[in-house]
Design an enzyme around this catalytic site. Sequence first.
Site, mmCIF file in Angstrom:
data_model
loop_
_atom_site.group_PDB
_atom_site.id
_atom_site.type_symbol
_atom_site.label_atom_id
_atom_site.label_comp_id
_atom_site.label_asym_id
_atom_site.label_seq_id
_atom_site.Cartn_x
_atom_site.Cartn_y
_atom_site.Cartn_z
ATOM 1 N N LYS A 13 0.827 -1.212 0.000
ATOM 2 C CA LYS A 13 0.000 0.000 0.000
ATOM 3 C C LYS A 13 0.864 1.266 0.000
ATOM 4 O O LYS A 13 0.569 2.227 -0.706
ATOM 5 C CB LYS A 13 -0.894 -0.049 1.240
ATOM 6 C CG LYS A 13 -1.780 1.127 1.472
ATOM 7 C CD LYS A 13 -2.825 0.791 2.534
ATOM 8 C CE LYS A 13 -2.218 0.382 3.857
ATOM 9 N NZ LYS A 13 -1.896 1.493 4.756
ATOM 10 N N ARG A 87 -10.304 2.822 9.435
ATOM 11 C CA ARG A 87 -9.988 1.427 9.743
ATOM 12 C C ARG A 87 -11.226 0.665 10.216
ATOM 13 O O ARG A 87 -11.155 -0.528 10.444
ATOM 14 C CB ARG A 87 -8.984 1.341 10.885
ATOM 15 C CG ARG A 87 -7.559 1.732 10.587
ATOM 16 C CD ARG A 87 -6.743 0.599 10.003
ATOM 17 N NE ARG A 87 -5.538 0.286 10.721
ATOM 18 C CZ ARG A 87 -4.349 0.877 10.548
ATOM 19 N NH1 ARG A 87 -4.210 1.862 9.703
ATOM 20 N NH2 ARG A 87 -3.312 0.466 11.217
ATOM 21 N N ARG A 126 9.574 -6.996 6.141
ATOM 22 C CA ARG A 126 9.697 -5.569 5.824
ATOM 23 C C ARG A 126 10.815 -4.893 6.626
ATOM 24 O O ARG A 126 10.978 -5.144 7.821
ATOM 25 C CB ARG A 126 8.355 -4.921 6.168
ATOM 26 C CG ARG A 126 8.156 -3.534 5.704
ATOM 27 C CD ARG A 126 6.696 -3.221 5.548
ATOM 28 N NE ARG A 126 5.954 -3.260 6.809
ATOM 29 C CZ ARG A 126 4.648 -3.070 6.895
ATOM 30 N NH1 ARG A 126 3.941 -2.882 5.797
ATOM 31 N NH2 ARG A 126 4.033 -3.118 8.047
ATOM 32 N N ARG A 161 10.518 -2.640 12.120
ATOM 33 C CA ARG A 161 9.651 -2.045 13.134
ATOM 34 C C ARG A 161 9.296 -3.125 14.148
ATOM 35 O O ARG A 161 8.949 -4.243 13.762
ATOM 36 C CB ARG A 161 8.374 -1.553 12.454
ATOM 37 C CG ARG A 161 8.186 -0.064 12.542
ATOM 38 C CD ARG A 161 7.111 0.399 11.614
ATOM 39 N NE ARG A 161 5.793 -0.129 11.960
ATOM 40 C CZ ARG A 161 4.721 0.049 11.201
ATOM 41 N NH1 ARG A 161 4.813 0.713 10.065
ATOM 42 N NH2 ARG A 161 3.559 -0.434 11.555
ATOM 43 N N ARG A 173 -3.905 -7.078 14.010
ATOM 44 C CA ARG A 173 -4.096 -6.041 12.992
ATOM 45 C C ARG A 173 -4.869 -6.615 11.811
ATOM 46 O O ARG A 173 -5.752 -5.956 11.249
ATOM 47 C CB ARG A 173 -2.738 -5.507 12.522
ATOM 48 C CG ARG A 173 -2.156 -4.468 13.480
ATOM 49 C CD ARG A 173 -0.656 -4.452 13.490
ATOM 50 N NE ARG A 173 -0.079 -3.851 12.292
ATOM 51 C CZ ARG A 173 1.232 -3.820 12.036
ATOM 52 N NH1 ARG A 173 2.094 -4.346 12.882
ATOM 53 N NH2 ARG A 173 1.681 -3.265 10.949
HETATM 54 P P1 AMP Z 1 0.080 1.435 10.828
HETATM 55 O O1 AMP Z 1 1.416 2.053 10.626
HETATM 56 O O2 AMP Z 1 -0.942 1.901 9.854
HETATM 57 O O3 AMP Z 1 0.125 -0.045 10.954
HETATM 58 O O4 AMP Z 1 -0.426 1.988 12.247
HETATM 59 C C1 AMP Z 1 0.275 1.712 13.430
HETATM 60 C C2 AMP Z 1 -0.691 1.744 14.593
HETATM 61 O O5 AMP Z 1 -1.259 3.061 14.728
HETATM 62 C C3 AMP Z 1 -1.882 0.820 14.469
HETATM 63 O O6 AMP Z 1 -1.598 -0.509 14.831
HETATM 64 C C4 AMP Z 1 -2.881 1.486 15.420
HETATM 65 O O7 AMP Z 1 -2.563 1.212 16.774
HETATM 66 C C5 AMP Z 1 -2.619 2.965 15.165
HETATM 67 N N1 AMP Z 1 -3.509 3.455 14.083
HETATM 68 C C6 AMP Z 1 -3.138 3.830 12.831
HETATM 69 N N2 AMP Z 1 -4.214 4.221 12.115
HETATM 70 C C7 AMP Z 1 -5.291 4.085 12.938
HETATM 71 C C8 AMP Z 1 -6.683 4.305 12.781
HETATM 72 N N3 AMP Z 1 -7.215 4.748 11.633
HETATM 73 N N4 AMP Z 1 -7.487 4.061 13.852
HETATM 74 C C9 AMP Z 1 -6.986 3.642 15.020
HETATM 75 N N5 AMP Z 1 -5.679 3.372 15.217
HETATM 76 C C10 AMP Z 1 -4.833 3.601 14.194
#
Ligand code: AMP
Length: 224
Positions: A13, A87, A126, A161, A173
Amino acid sequence: MNILIFGPNGSGKGTQGALLMDRYGVAHIESGAVFRQHVGSGTDLGKKAKEYMERGELVPDEITIPMILDILGKQGDKGWLLDGFPRNMEQARKLHEALTGAGMHLDYVVEILLPRETAKKRIMGRRLCANNNNHPNNIHIDAIKPAGDRCRVCGGALSARADDQNEEAINKRHDIYYDENSGTLAAAHYFKKIAAQDGKTTYIELDGSGSIDHIRATLLAQLH
Ligand code: AMP
């Protein structure tokens, strides 16, 4: 130009999002990166978000929704690519409401489809480049294997990460992403329905299992 991009973690993505940003000159708004910045600089919001992020859970809607809508409200005319939000259904409804209220609409909604097991393997492979978040490196994808232990694009230092190596967190997730009733796929399908009705939004579905170049070509062919 306002664009939403959906895809499970591990679907490429970020890479396809970068292509859309280049093409349309839009701002990249990535909810996960916004949260990581807050955590990194120790803001109150970051302190609240940290524990949820570490567990692979969503940060509560009452924190996330105003934070994102506030950022969107501050963007200029060029528009944005929103990545990582919405989300869930609540976030989707609130975003739609806010856009409609502001007389705005989505031009494109892009959904990258990928089987869950493939997505998981890709996440664990990754690696992040210290110089640039958009330099793709993955030890499990031949086309973007790092150069030894350095970034394949710029030779920068690489790291994984912490939450990418935590299988339990990845499963959580993905539970959220692949939930078609109230999770992220439900949010994507909500906008798919809107796109079918409003005549303004183009909904693009991409098969995420091919190479980056193939996905890119398929995406480009569908942009007006
Ligand atoms: P990501 O880098 O998109 O995987 O986001 C890392 C973390 O940030 C996620 O596992 C959530 O804890 C938080 N997060 C990111 N986007 C959202 C969202 N739209 N709603 C709630 N939590 C989010």
